[in-house]
Structures are given as C-alpha cells and as structure tokens.
Design an enzyme around this catalytic site. Structure first.
Site, PDB file in Angstrom:
ATOM      1  N   HIS A 159       0.835  -1.211   0.000  1.00 41.09           N
ATOM      2  CA  HIS A 159       0.000   0.000   0.000  1.00 41.09           C
ATOM      3  C   HIS A 159       0.869   1.259   0.000  1.00 41.09           C
ATOM      4  O   HIS A 159       0.436   2.306   0.469  1.00 41.09           O
ATOM      5  CB  HIS A 159      -0.943   0.043   1.214  1.00 41.09           C
ATOM      6  CG  HIS A 159      -1.644  -1.252   1.460  1.00 41.09           C
ATOM      7  ND1 HIS A 159      -2.868  -1.555   0.931  1.00 41.09           N
ATOM      8  CD2 HIS A 159      -1.263  -2.359   2.166  1.00 41.09           C
ATOM      9  CE1 HIS A 159      -3.230  -2.775   1.308  1.00 41.09           C
ATOM     10  NE2 HIS A 159      -2.262  -3.292   2.054  1.00 41.09           N
ATOM     11  N   SER A 280      14.800  20.788 -17.714  1.00 43.53           N
ATOM     12  CA  SER A 280      13.600  21.594 -17.914  1.00 43.53           C
ATOM     13  C   SER A 280      13.985  22.830 -18.711  1.00 43.53           C
ATOM     14  O   SER A 280      15.069  23.391 -18.523  1.00 43.53           O
ATOM     15  CB  SER A 280      13.042  21.999 -16.551  1.00 43.53           C
ATOM     16  OG  SER A 280      12.273  23.180 -16.662  1.00 43.53           O
ATOM     17  N   LYS A 286      16.399  21.330 -12.736  1.00 46.08           N
ATOM     18  CA  LYS A 286      15.722  20.043 -12.907  1.00 46.08           C
ATOM     19  C   LYS A 286      16.573  18.995 -13.629  1.00 46.08           C
ATOM     20  O   LYS A 286      17.273  19.279 -14.572  1.00 46.08           O
ATOM     21  CB  LYS A 286      14.413  20.219 -13.702  1.00 46.08           C
ATOM     22  CG  LYS A 286      13.350  21.028 -13.014  1.00 46.08           C
ATOM     23  CD  LYS A 286      12.947  20.506 -11.640  1.00 46.08           C
ATOM     24  CE  LYS A 286      12.287  19.137 -11.686  1.00 46.08           C
ATOM     25  NZ  LYS A 286      10.991  19.198 -12.389  1.00 46.08           N
ATOM     26  N   GLU A 293       9.851   7.491 -16.735  1.00 41.76           N
ATOM     27  CA  GLU A 293       8.470   7.962 -16.894  1.00 41.76           C
ATOM     28  C   GLU A 293       7.872   7.452 -18.199  1.00 41.76           C
ATOM     29  O   GLU A 293       6.699   7.053 -18.254  1.00 41.76           O
ATOM     30  CB  GLU A 293       8.439   9.491 -16.887  1.00 41.76           C
ATOM     31  CG  GLU A 293       8.808  10.076 -15.534  1.00 41.76           C
ATOM     32  CD  GLU A 293       9.011  11.576 -15.628  1.00 41.76           C
ATOM     33  OE1 GLU A 293       8.038  12.317 -15.467  1.00 41.76           O
ATOM     34  OE2 GLU A 293      10.150  12.011 -15.874  1.00 41.76           O
TER      35      GLU A 293
END
Ligand code: ARG
Length: 460
Positions: A159, A280, A286, A293
């Site tokens: 969980h 970025s 970044k 992803e």
C-alpha cells in the site's frame, strides 16, 4: 476501361475511386516487409521450378529479377507506383517490368493471403529473436545491480506504506522473475510462428503439385501449416506477440514507476544517470527521470495495440477478410515500442547509482520490525494473535512518544500494558536475516536466487 495496373484488374471495368484506394492501400504500413516478401517469393519460385510447375528458365529469370528488385529497394532507388496497393503488388509489378512474362508466372499457386501471413511470420520470428536477446541484456543489467546491492537494505512496501525491510537485490530480482516469464511468452510466440502458411493459397490450398515442405524448409520454418483456412485466416501468433509486449510493457512500467519514485528528492534511493534524464526548459535545477516515466506510460500503448488486434479478430468469419490487413499496424507499433523501451531501460538500470545509506536510513527509526517483535513473542510462547495485538499497542505508544520500535523503553512498554520485556535486536539487518525461507530476503537465499537467475540467463 480495364484497370490493368491492378493485380485483379481483369474482372473490373474501371479503377477504384480515389477515396477507396486511399483506404485500401496498405503500402505505407507493409513496405517494411519487403525483404521478407522477396525472401518468400524466391522460395516459392524455386519450388515452382523444382516441381516443374514453371520452367527452369522462368525460375532463373524470376530469381535474378528479384535480386534486382531487392537491390533497388535496398539502395532506395525503387519507385513505387500509384497502383501499388501493398508491398506484394509493388514487388510483383516491378519484377514483371524487369523480366516480363516470367514475372507474370510468379504468383502461380499462390495468393496474397498466404503470402502476407508468410511475410509477417518471417518478420515476427526475426523481431522475436532480436527482442529476446535484448531482454537478456536487461536481465543482465538487473542482475549486476542486484549483485552490487546484495547488502543494500530498503523498506519493502505494501500500500506504499513501509512494511518490512528487504534487500534491494531481492526487490530487483522480483523484476528478473517477471522478465523471465516474458521470455517464456516470447518463446511461445516464436514456436507458434514456426509453421509456413505458404501453399495455403487464398483459403483452400492450391491446384498444383507444390512442395510445401521445400518452401517451409527454405524459409527456415519447422514445417508447413496444417490447415489452409486457419493459416490464412488466423493471427493468434501476432496476438501472442502483442500479449507478450503488453505484459512486458506492464513490467517495465512498474519498474519505471519505482525508479521515478526512488529518484525523487523525497525518497532519494537512487540517482538516475544524466544520460537517461532530461532537463527543464524553464527550471534550471531540474534533472528528470524521463526514461523511467516513458516506460511507465508506454504500457498503455502496448495494451492498446493488443486490444486493437483482438478487436479486429473477434467475430471474424473464416477465412481471409480485408480486416486482417489492419493487423500489421498494431504489430509494428508494438515491435517498435519494445525496441525503444528495452535498450533505454537497460541503460538506465545499468547506469543507476543506488544510495545504500539513504536506503538504510529509511528502514530505521520506524516500525518495520514490528512483525519481528511479534515473531519473537510467539517464540516465547505467546499466541500469535495476542502478540500481534501487543505489538500494535506498543507501536501506538511509541508513536505517541515519538520513538521507533527499537528504541521502545519501559515507558512505552508500560503504556502498551506490557511487562518489562527484553527486546530482541530490531534493526533492519536482523529483520532481513530472519526471512530465511526459500524465496525470502535473507542473504543466503538472495545469493542463491541470484546464482539461479544467472544460470538461467546463460540458457537464454
Ligand atoms: N495487403 C493485404 C494485407 O495486408 C494483402 C492481402 C490481400 N489479399 C486480398 N485478398 N486482397 O492483408
């Protein structure tokens, strides 16, 4: 006016409407099968000549003509014509331009229906072999990281709540197991694609004494397909591949998701190498784990390809229907997607830098050893249910005073209504070592699992 430029022009008065032609044409998708189409035609022509169905001279003319067509396609000099519906039409049309009548004999005892699935299976077998080999590379990278992180301990989650400490190697080996089952699936696809449909004709077989064993052997198939209608009207080998790709995609998506999370500043278990990250355009600081992803997202696309083919096939009466032409867009998209994903994930895993201290720190100071304490009480003779409840109360008391389970003292024990027990070692190391069962996370068990996985990889 007869549309003689078409393979099927004889029965028609006029050519197709442009709108239909654009819908019907599959060349933009199936042109990538040109090598397989020529390979299939070479085998077919050689067999026709060997069986005396066409003359030896015609067979030779076709063979040398196909060499020239292949050379044109290879160097990008092949000019596709507007009437080239598909790659099969294009190759036969050009062959006939180059060698004349022998080219017109090539399609004796053959239909595009057996031709297209033969080409597609030749392609699929190649893709499956290449992808199986690349998958081995990914498993190798996971095994290397597992070996390097045999003694790195991270929280295992259920969980997404910290549950019990596990070796990072154990966690990575979980993905190795998933990929091993993906390998079994792709091997099954390969085996299901090993019967040659060539000679099934349009659907019923053909009216010439062809030698199907010969073409099957020449094309590297195990043998000829058994039922002509199934051979031209079925696509479950492709569906099998798409199932494999979907399941692999799901596995890589989950691995990607773990890396995204592990690489977050909040967690910090791993640093993804720059080579698999991007920056970025606005925020100068970044470094984003884009490879992970994208792996997380691509599973959806693979599942859509699978659903697409299954949708096309469902309810389709035997044998060939033009619906089947839609199969290749799904297949090729999935092959391309897997071809992109696996090398990127392999590189990302191989270059990732895990942070053992951060991993270990996340295991300490909390309640990951709660079950180890309950197990200790059980060994002292407590019924498990009572031990579970007592440790639960102790966790609540520790939370109230802000200490971890290993730091529980007389105050917390008293607050939990427990006698002044001597606590066993409750550190992460003791906890993982206690899981000394087959399939568990104790060092010896993980070492064995690692060795077994390495041995298995050598068989890939
Ligand atoms: N382009 C077709 C396909 O991909 C080839 C088979 C065409 N057969 C036919 N009977 N029109 O399925």
């Amino acid at each position: 006016m007869s549309d003689g430029a078409r393979l099927w022009g004889g029965r028609f008065d006029a050519g197709p409407a442009e709108a239909f032609d654009r819908l019907n044409a599959s060349l933009p998708v199936d042109r990538r099968l040109w090598r397989h189409d020529i390979q299939g035609s070479r085998a077919h022509a050689r067999m026709l000549a060997a069986q005396g169905i066409i003359s030896a001279e015609d067979g030779e003319a076709i063979a040398s003509g196909l060499d020239r067509v292949a050379a044109e396609l290879e160097r990008g000099a092949f000019e596709f014509a507007p009437a080239d519906e598909d790659i099969h039409t294009a190759v036969e049309r050009r062959l006939t331009e180059l060698v004349g009548d022998p080219g017109r004999r090539l399609h004796t005892a053959r239909s595009r229906n057996d031709q297209v699935i033969t080409d597609t299976l030749l392609y699929l077998r190649e893709a499956a072999d290449a992808q199986r080999a690349r998958l081995a590379g990914l498993v190798g990278a996971l095994l290397d990281q597992a070996e390097a992180n045999l003694d790195t301990i991270i929280p295992g989650y259920t969980h997404l709540q910290r549950a019990q400490p596990v070796r990072l190697a154990h966690h990575l080996l979980a993905y190795v197991r998933m990929l091993e089952r993906d390998r079994v699936r792709i091997e099954a696809v390969r085996a299901a694609s090993d019967q040659s449909p060539l000679g099934s004709g349009a659907l019923a077989g053909v009216g010439f004494p062809i030698d199907r064993e010969m073409t099957a052997a020449e094309l590297g198939f195990e043998g000829p397909s058994v039922n002509s209608m199934e051979a031209v009207g079925g696509r479950d080998q492709l569906a099998g591949y798409l199932h494999f790709a979907t399941q692999l995609g799901v596995h890589l998506s989950r691995l990607g998701a773990e890396f995204v999370w592990w690489a977050s500043e909040e967690v910090g278990f791993v640093e993804v190498d720059e080579a698999f990250s991007s920056g970025s355009s606005m925020l100068p600081q970044k470094k984003n784990p884009d490879a992970a992803e994208l792996a997380r997202a691509k599973a959806a696309r693979l599942a859509a390809d699978y659903a697409g083919l299954v949708g096309v096939m469902s309810g389709l009466p035997l044998a060939y229907n033009k619906d089947l032409q839609e199969d290749k867009a799904f297949l090729f998209d999935a092959v391309d997607t897997v071809d992109l994903l696996v090398p990127a994930m392999t590189g990302m895993v191989a270059t990732a830098r895990f942070r053992p201290e951060a991993c270990r720190a996340a295991c300490e100071g909390g309640f990951l050893a709660a079950i180890d304490l309950a197990d200790h009480l059980v060994r002292e003779g407590w019924p498990f249910r009572r031990a579970h409840e007592a440790v639960g109360s102790l966790v609540r008391a520790c939370e109230a005073t802000g200490v971890g389970l290993a730091e529980a003292g007389p105050d917390e024990l008293a607050a939990a209504g427990l006698p002044d027990l001597e606590l066993p070692p409750l550190d992460a190391q003791a906890s993982v070592e206690a899981k000394d069962v087959f399939g568990g996370t104790a060092r010896a068990r993980v070492e064995l699992a690692l060795m077994a996985a390495r041995a298995q990889l050598r068989e890939w």
